[in-house]
Design a protein around this motif. Structure first.
Motif, mmCIF file in Angstrom:
data_model
loop_
_atom_site.group_PDB
_atom_site.id
_atom_site.type_symbol
_atom_site.label_atom_id
_atom_site.label_comp_id
_atom_site.label_asym_id
_atom_site.label_seq_id
_atom_site.Cartn_x
_atom_site.Cartn_y
_atom_site.Cartn_z
ATOM 1 N N VAL A 101 0.866 -1.172 0.000
ATOM 2 C CA VAL A 101 0.000 0.000 0.000
ATOM 3 C C VAL A 101 0.904 1.224 0.000
ATOM 4 N N LEU A 102 0.884 1.948 -1.107
ATOM 5 C CA LEU A 102 1.710 3.136 -1.260
ATOM 6 C C LEU A 102 0.838 4.368 -1.019
ATOM 7 N N ALA A 144 3.765 5.238 9.864
ATOM 8 C CA ALA A 144 4.137 4.796 11.207
ATOM 9 C C ALA A 144 3.122 3.830 11.797
ATOM 10 N N THR A 145 1.850 4.081 11.552
ATOM 11 C CA THR A 145 0.800 3.255 12.150
ATOM 12 C C THR A 145 0.407 2.066 11.282
ATOM 13 N N GLY A 146 1.055 1.915 10.119
ATOM 14 C CA GLY A 146 0.781 0.770 9.272
ATOM 15 C C GLY A 146 -0.422 0.930 8.379
ATOM 16 N N ALA A 147 -1.043 2.112 8.346
ATOM 17 C CA ALA A 147 -2.174 2.334 7.441
ATOM 18 C C ALA A 147 -1.719 2.222 5.991
ATOM 19 N N VAL A 148 -0.488 2.653 5.722
ATOM 20 C CA VAL A 148 0.144 2.410 4.422
ATOM 21 C C VAL A 148 1.521 1.818 4.699
ATOM 22 N N ASP A 149 2.040 1.064 3.742
ATOM 23 C CA ASP A 149 3.326 0.390 3.939
ATOM 24 C C ASP A 149 4.512 1.297 3.676
ATOM 25 N N VAL A 150 4.365 2.179 2.716
ATOM 26 C CA VAL A 150 5.436 3.106 2.363
ATOM 27 C C VAL A 150 4.783 4.379 1.846
ATOM 28 N N GLY A 151 5.422 5.512 2.104
ATOM 29 C CA GLY A 151 4.837 6.778 1.705
ATOM 30 C C GLY A 151 5.762 7.578 0.810
ATOM 31 N N LEU A 152 5.162 8.397 -0.027
ATOM 32 C CA LEU A 152 5.890 9.371 -0.825
ATOM 33 C C LEU A 152 5.346 10.744 -0.480
ATOM 34 N N VAL A 153 6.218 11.626 -0.062
ATOM 35 C CA VAL A 153 5.793 12.966 0.322
ATOM 36 C C VAL A 153 6.676 13.976 -0.385
ATOM 37 N N PRO A 275 13.893 32.554 -3.935
ATOM 38 C CA PRO A 275 15.102 31.941 -3.384
ATOM 39 C C PRO A 275 15.409 30.610 -4.065
ATOM 40 N N ARG A 276 16.580 30.087 -3.782
ATOM 41 C CA ARG A 276 17.011 28.839 -4.416
ATOM 42 C C ARG A 276 16.325 27.669 -3.711
ATOM 43 N N LEU A 277 15.248 27.219 -4.323
ATOM 44 C CA LEU A 277 14.441 26.153 -3.752
ATOM 45 C C LEU A 277 14.234 25.056 -4.785
ATOM 46 N N VAL A 278 13.918 23.872 -4.303
ATOM 47 C CA VAL A 278 13.615 22.746 -5.180
ATOM 48 C C VAL A 278 12.344 22.062 -4.696
ATOM 49 N N HIS A 279 11.760 21.306 -5.584
ATOM 50 C CA HIS A 279 10.673 20.401 -5.209
ATOM 51 C C HIS A 279 11.323 19.070 -4.843
ATOM 52 N N ARG A 280 11.209 18.682 -3.587
ATOM 53 C CA ARG A 280 11.889 17.491 -3.082
ATOM 54 C C ARG A 280 10.858 16.396 -2.797
ATOM 55 N N THR A 281 11.156 15.189 -3.241
ATOM 56 C CA THR A 281 10.307 14.030 -2.975
ATOM 57 C C THR A 281 11.080 13.048 -2.109
ATOM 58 N N GLU A 282 10.451 12.599 -1.034
ATOM 59 C CA GLU A 282 11.093 11.653 -0.124
ATOM 60 C C GLU A 282 10.236 10.408 0.037
ATOM 61 N N LEU A 283 10.927 9.290 0.167
ATOM 62 C CA LEU A 283 10.289 8.011 0.459
ATOM 63 C C LEU A 283 10.337 7.805 1.969
ATOM 64 N N VAL A 284 9.220 7.441 2.559
ATOM 65 C CA VAL A 284 9.116 7.243 4.006
ATOM 66 C C VAL A 284 8.744 5.789 4.264
ATOM 67 N N HIS A 285 9.525 5.110 5.109
ATOM 68 C CA HIS A 285 9.219 3.707 5.386
ATOM 69 C C HIS A 285 9.697 3.323 6.775
ATOM 70 N N GLY A 286 9.180 2.198 7.256
ATOM 71 C CA GLY A 286 9.607 1.639 8.531
ATOM 72 C C GLY A 286 10.522 0.454 8.302
ATOM 73 N N ALA A 287 10.434 -0.532 9.211
ATOM 74 C CA ALA A 287 11.246 -1.737 9.066
ATOM 75 C C ALA A 287 10.883 -2.446 7.767
ATOM 76 N N ALA A 294 9.943 -4.136 0.584
ATOM 77 C CA ALA A 294 11.395 -3.937 0.571
ATOM 78 C C ALA A 294 11.905 -3.778 -0.865
ATOM 79 N N LEU A 295 11.344 -4.540 -1.794
ATOM 80 C CA LEU A 295 11.767 -4.419 -3.192
ATOM 81 C C LEU A 295 11.386 -3.065 -3.760
ATOM 82 N N LEU A 296 10.207 -2.563 -3.418
ATOM 83 C CA LEU A 296 9.793 -1.249 -3.895
ATOM 84 C C LEU A 296 10.752 -0.172 -3.409
ATOM 85 N N VAL A 297 11.117 -0.213 -2.136
ATOM 86 C CA VAL A 297 12.040 0.768 -1.578
ATOM 87 C C VAL A 297 13.400 0.638 -2.249
#
Length: 303
Positions: A101-102, A144-153, A275-287, A294-297
């Motif tokens: 669940v992404l 964090a609560t397991g509602a989704v397995d990995v997040g993109l923000v 100012p010097r800014l970028v659009h940054r995308t981060e992957l958020v995951h737990g264990a 794990a393969l997706l990450v």
């Protein structure tokens, strides 16, 4: 009374019931939502008030007392960390099975993400893959609560600076993309032919408040060092970029988006220079026990 003295031995079920009653301002509505009887809810609130030694709720009408308001400030983070601990243990035990669940915020579902999901389906053809839209502010908590397995923000940041996601438990974040930003405006706008724009010069412009698909206006104020300005001429609560583009083209307001997402009929995309800014995308995951998550990450981060 010190906070740790108040929380010592507190029953999380009673705390969750208290939060629900306060949110709904009703014992009966809280009972229906939680699946309890109304008398059970009343008993839990009374027991909690006995534990902390203070009245937490006024009954007619139902609302938090001063002590209750103070406890509510701590209750959200406490319950979040309890749920996060439970989910973290489940992940380590491999209890999530073959699902993926992404939870994606903003404009983070790109061709690269779609390709990574395809790699997961190829390796794990029986994996149940779900992509769900999540508000930016909720991504870390949902992971964090397991509602989704990995997040993109995603969000606005200085180059190489991490996004501020808050404390939601033992999560890991990895940058997966940094892209230039562009200001969207109608092609007939007086600034549409500029080679670049300074954010501070646009504080008094008409803006679209579109928190799910464009950069939030409060972040633009902070980035520009402006205590005011960047007022919303209209609010768009949809999650589709094409809806945002249609509103911009029709003159309802400007929007700041990643440059690769800009473009469309009647739209001009002018790069943001300062100012010097970028659009940054981060992957958020737990264990990450071995499996499709794990393969997706691994695929998205190159690990």
């Amino acid at each position: 009374m010190l906070l740790m003295e108040i929380l010592d031995g507190m029953d999380p079920h009673q705390l969750r019931t208290f939060v629900t009653v306060a949110r709904l301002a009703s014992f009966s509505d809280a009972a229906r939502e939680l699946g309890y009887t109304q008398s059970a809810v009343s008993q839990q609130i009374a027991a909690l008030e006995g534990d902390v030694g203070a009245a937490l709720l006024e009954r007619r009408p139902v609302r938090a007392t001063a002590a209750g308001e103070r406890l509510l400030e701590h209750a959200g983070p406490l319950l979040l960390r309890l749920d996060a601990a439970r989910a973290d243990v489940r992940r380590l035990a491999g209890a999530t099975g073959g699902r993926v669940v992404l939870g994606a915020a903003g404009v983070t579902v790109t061709a690269r993400v779609a390709g990574a999901l395809a790699a997961v389906r190829e390796r794990y053809p029986r994996a149940e893959v779900t992509i769900t839209q999540v508000a930016r502010a909720e991504v870390a908590a949902r992971v964090a609560t397991g509602a989704v397995d990995v997040g993109l923000v995603d969000g606005v940041a200085a180059p190489s600076d991490p996004l501020a996601l808050g404390d939601a438990g033992p999560l890991r974040t990895v940058a997966v993309a940094e892209e230039p930003l562009a200001v969207l405006m109608p092609v007939g706008h007086p600034l549409a032919r500029r080679a670049g724009l300074a954010l501070a010069d646009l504080a008094d412009a008409r803006w679209l408040d579109a928190p799910d698909v464009a950069m939030e206006l409060d972040r633009l104020r902070a980035a520009a060092g402006a205590g005011a300005g960047f007022r919303a001429a209209a609010r768009y609560e949809g999650g589709e970029v094409r809806g945002l583009l249609a509103l911009v083209a029709a003159g309802h307001g400007l929007a700041l988006v990643p440059l690769p997402a800009a473009g469309g009929d009647g739209i001009a995309a002018v790069p943001l220079r300062t100012p010097r800014l970028v659009h940054r995308t981060e992957l958020v995951h737990g264990a990450l026990p071995e499996g499709p998550v794990a393969l997706l990450v691994e695929t998205l981060t190159g690990r």
